[in-house]
Every structure is written in C-alpha cells, then in structure tokens.
Design a protein around this motif. Structure first.
Motif, PDB file in Angstrom:
ATOM      1  N   ASN A 179      -7.899   2.125   5.755  1.00  0.00           N
ATOM      2  CA  ASN A 179      -8.059   1.097   6.800  1.00  0.00           C
ATOM      3  C   ASN A 179      -8.757  -0.165   6.308  1.00  0.00           C
ATOM      4  O   ASN A 179      -9.381  -0.891   7.092  1.00  0.00           O
ATOM      5  N   GLU A 224       5.660  -0.219   7.063  1.00  0.00           N
ATOM      6  CA  GLU A 224       4.985  -0.212   8.362  1.00  0.00           C
ATOM      7  C   GLU A 224       3.555  -0.739   8.217  1.00  0.00           C
ATOM      8  O   GLU A 224       3.089  -1.528   9.050  1.00  0.00           O
ATOM      9  N   LYS A 227       3.744  -4.470   7.703  1.00  0.00           N
ATOM     10  CA  LYS A 227       4.055  -5.122   8.986  1.00  0.00           C
ATOM     11  C   LYS A 227       2.794  -5.230   9.843  1.00  0.00           C
ATOM     12  O   LYS A 227       2.476  -6.303  10.365  1.00  0.00           O
ATOM     13  N   ASP A 228       2.076  -4.119   9.971  1.00  0.00           N
ATOM     14  CA  ASP A 228       0.859  -4.104  10.788  1.00  0.00           C
ATOM     15  C   ASP A 228      -0.175  -5.073  10.214  1.00  0.00           C
ATOM     16  O   ASP A 228      -0.859  -5.790  10.950  1.00  0.00           O
ATOM     17  N   HIS A 229      -0.293  -5.111   8.896  1.00  0.00           N
ATOM     18  CA  HIS A 229      -1.289  -5.971   8.247  1.00  0.00           C
ATOM     19  C   HIS A 229      -0.965  -7.438   8.447  1.00  0.00           C
ATOM     20  O   HIS A 229      -1.837  -8.238   8.781  1.00  0.00           O
ATOM     21  N   GLN A 231       0.793  -8.770  10.796  1.00  0.00           N
ATOM     22  CA  GLN A 231       0.655  -9.128  12.208  1.00  0.00           C
ATOM     23  C   GLN A 231      -0.793  -9.381  12.557  1.00  0.00           C
ATOM     24  O   GLN A 231      -1.105 -10.312  13.298  1.00  0.00           O
ATOM     25  N   VAL A 232      -1.715  -8.559  12.004  1.00  0.00           N
ATOM     26  CA  VAL A 232      -3.149  -8.766  12.250  1.00  0.00           C
ATOM     27  C   VAL A 232      -3.595 -10.087  11.688  1.00  0.00           C
ATOM     28  O   VAL A 232      -4.336 -10.851  12.292  1.00  0.00           O
TER      29      VAL A 232
END
Length: 233
Positions: A179, A224, A227-229, A231-232
């Motif tokens: 994380n 994935e 993508k999440d990173h 977007q943050v």
C-alpha cells in the motif's frame, strides 16, 4: 525530513491516545514524523507555519474552529483533523472549512480506516525507511525504481543507478511496502508505480527508459494497481 504533527487537545487522555495511534500508523506507513502535544492556543499558533498535520480538539475550546481557520489561512497545506465526541460540532467544523478531515476514534482500526488514504495522498513524498541492515542512511521510497530477486538475493535498484544488496527475500519487501505505491510485475520484480513511464503489451518502460518484463500471470493485478494508483494521483 520529519512530518511535523501537532495534537491540540485539552483532554490529555485522548491526546495521549491520539499520539499512540499516530505513531503506530506513521510507523506502518514508513513516514518519519515528530509528534507534539500542545495544551494551549498560544503554543499552537507559535508553530502554525510549520505544522503539517493538526489534530484539533473542538470539545473544550470554544474558539478551536476559528483557530483552525486561521491556521488554514496561513498554512493552506496543513491537514486538519477535528477531534470531538459531538457529531453536531463536527458538522459545524466541516461546514466552516470543508477541507478538514474529521475523526474521534476509539480504536486503531477506526483511526487507520479514516486517515490512511488521506495521509498517503498528502505525504507520499515523505515515504521513507531506515534499516541499518540495508543502508547507513534513510532511503526515500521515491528514490527506488524497483526490487529484483537474483541468484537467491534481493537487490534494491535506485533512481541513481545504485544497486543495493539487501538481506531480505522479495516477499518481505512486498509485505513491508504494501500500500505504498509498489506492485509486482514479474515473479522476481517489485516496481514503484511512480517510476513507470508507460506500459505496452508485456513490457514496462521506466522513467529512465529502462524496460522491465510484465508477465501474463501478474498482468491483470498489476494493471489494476496501476489504474488505482493513477486515479488517486
């Protein structure tokens, strides 16, 4: 550089509890910090320009929200967490300054869930760790390109080109840095997502133009995470 944290709370039991939770969470996130408990407004205002994270007690000081607004006006990057057992007071604080984060946690799990995303977003560039078994100096995570397991040894590859031999297997690094913006692209490689310039088919290109393989097995989960990173960010 340490993140300057101030806890302004006239409830000393809650202040000490907050300090314990903060120390635990910042250790988990590898954030270097210094934590100060302040009991009066004058002490808080004296450090208003340097405080980066403020836990503000609004139960005991009738001018606490006004004080928070003054600090935010002079130090717009300060992250403020309102402490109160009164939901109406918290809502008042939110309406007064919508950039506040609000919490009065009775357990570490509540505290972590409420603050961890905001802390990672706000202090990403402060992520670092110190381990004398790896290096004599603190290493910032943004200075790392990737970790690679080679011939029974895991190496840390830095942006400078330095290659550091580490005493830990790759899975230990993956657990330590979970994380914090890293992802596994290959069985033997754990890469920092911010170090990636582009992803094409089964290959990753880093900012230094170096390429790394992206295996079919890890590709869905890696994309994935990417993508999440992004977007943050």
């Amino acid at each position: 550089m340490n993140i300057y944290i101030a806890i302004f709370d006239q409830d000393i039991v809650r202040a000490e509890n907050t300090k314990h939770f903060v120390a635990q969470l910042f250790h988990q996130l590898h954030f270097p910090c210094e934590i100060h408990i302040l009991l009066d407004r004058a002490s808080l205002m004296a450090v208003r320009h340097q405080v980066q994270l403020l836990f503000l007690d609004i139960d005991h000081d009738p001018k606490a929200i006004e004080t928070g607004m003054q600090i935010k006006h002079t130090n717009k990057d300060c992250l403020i967490v309102l402490n109160s057992k009164n939901g109406a007071k918290l809502r008042q604080g939110y309406l007064t300054q919508a950039t506040y984060y609000m919490i009065d946690s009775t357990s570490f799990s509540q505290f972590e869930k409420a603050l961890k995303p905001a802390l990672i977003h706000s202090f990403q560039n402060h992520l670092s760790f110190y381990d004398p078994a790896v290096s004599s100096t603190r290493i910032a995570l943004h200075d790392i390109l990737y970790f690679e397991f080679q011939r029974k040894t895991t190496y840390m590859i830095l942006c400078s080109g330095q290659k550091i031999k580490t005493p830990y297997p790759l899975h230990v690094w993956m657990k330590k840095l979970r994380n914090t913006g890293f992802a596994q692209c290959f069985k033997s490689i754990y890469v920092r997502l911010d170090a990636i310039l582009k992803i094409e088919k089964n290959e990753i290109t880093l900012l230094n133009k170096q390429t790394l393989p992206l295996s079919r097995k890890y590709k869905p989960e890696f994309l994935e995470a990417w993508k999440d990173h992004t977007q943050v960010e």
